[in-house]
Design an enzyme around this catalytic site. Sequence first.
Site, short mmCIF file in Angstrom:
data_model
loop_
_atom_site.label_atom_id
_atom_site.label_comp_id
_atom_site.label_asym_id
_atom_site.label_seq_id
_atom_site.Cartn_x
_atom_site.Cartn_y
_atom_site.Cartn_z
CG HIS A 96 -2.20 -0.71 0.99
ND1 HIS A 96 -3.12 -0.30 0.05
CD2 HIS A 96 -2.72 -1.82 1.56
CE1 HIS A 96 -4.16 -1.13 0.05
NE2 HIS A 96 -3.94 -2.06 0.95
CG ASP A 101 -2.75 1.67 3.87
OD1 ASP A 101 -2.69 2.68 3.14
OD2 ASP A 101 -1.81 1.35 4.63
CE1 TYR A 290 -8.63 4.32 -14.82
CE2 TYR A 290 -7.36 5.48 -13.17
CZ TYR A 290 -7.78 4.30 -13.74
OH TYR A 290 -7.35 3.12 -13.22
CD GLU A 360 -0.44 4.15 11.93
OE1 GLU A 360 -0.06 4.25 13.11
OE2 GLU A 360 -0.62 3.06 11.35
#
Length: 388
Positions: A96, A101, A290, A360
Amino acid sequence: MKISAEREREFIALRRELHKYPELGLEEYKTSKLIAEYLQDLGIEVTTGIAKTGVVGLIQGKSGSKTLLIRADIDALPITETAEIEFKSQNAGVMHACGHDFHTAILLGTAKELFSVRDSFKGNIKLIFQPAEESFGGAEQMIKEGVMNSPEVDAAVCYHVAPLPVGTVELQSGAVTAAPDYFQIHIKGRGGHGSAPEDCINPVVIAAAITNRLGEIKAGKADTPFVVSVCSIAGGTCENVIPDTATIKGTSRSTDKETRRYLYETIKSICEEEAGREGAAASVDYNFRYPIVINDEGLTSDFAETAGALLGQENVVKPQKISMVGDDFSYFSELVPSCYARLGVGESNLLHTPNFNPDERAIAIGVDIMTDFALSFLQRSESDDRIR
Ligand SMILES: [Zn+2]
Ligand SMILES: [Zn+2]
């Protein structure tokens, strides 16, 4: 709204679990299972197997007809992780490294927060866990399989993590990603002995001439940012044989439709001219990938206001220039008013690098903002019909 320290620990643990077992696009079986089980344990209605490994959750408030779609992409990249962390990837060669994640854990956390207050709001929240952002474009397939219907979606929002200070969000209205198109140029010349170039049509020389000219493309009429990058040239095997063929691979990226078309036409005509001059042939395989993510003005200013209330307005910033990355969230933004916001995870954390190790603390920040935004969106749109 600020989540509790206990919930923050829970959402960080979720992210670490996801990080440990990263999966490539359309192979996200373990990831999908974790997502579906987490939502089902909360009591949220879940549909699985959309676009193969996609998951959709639906949170229904008291009543009301408006629906906000919140999207997280769930796939990882073919990169070997080098960061020394206790929850390092256990899947060899997969990582990741783009923060999906984080996106997934933040959306699961937001789902938990919103579900716990579902009696306090009108309208619906559709939770989209989308596979294969990095490769096949899982968003388009999920739309084909009906995720915009029953209930019909009124607006869409998502995060992407970014190398910005923790506690900052970056967004603006209009184009926020590029159309990340790919091209392959196949040149057919005539090979022969390296000692006699006059008897040959050397495709390697033509590839070099084409590459130089691609680097000199100037803006078209629209004069908006674009890039053309040649990333691979292949032709020939040894020092004394001129080959028959050579291949160029690269990417062209633009932030408006006119420039997108202009790049396609210009690349094709350069190839025809350079090959034609030497009596060779060049064909271009052009892959329009895209579309461009376009942020809706109203929704974006509402998101900025919510983020500013939590972080301080000075920490909600506009990008200095449009990023040339692509994101298939654009398939949603083509259909409904949308907002794509970049969430700071530390300035040194560069996406797609093997030692990517995002901060985090951004997880709780992400959950706080998204939960407040969802609630204020539903409150606003349920009382104001301009959204539909
Ligand atoms: Zn990526
Ligand atoms: Zn990404």
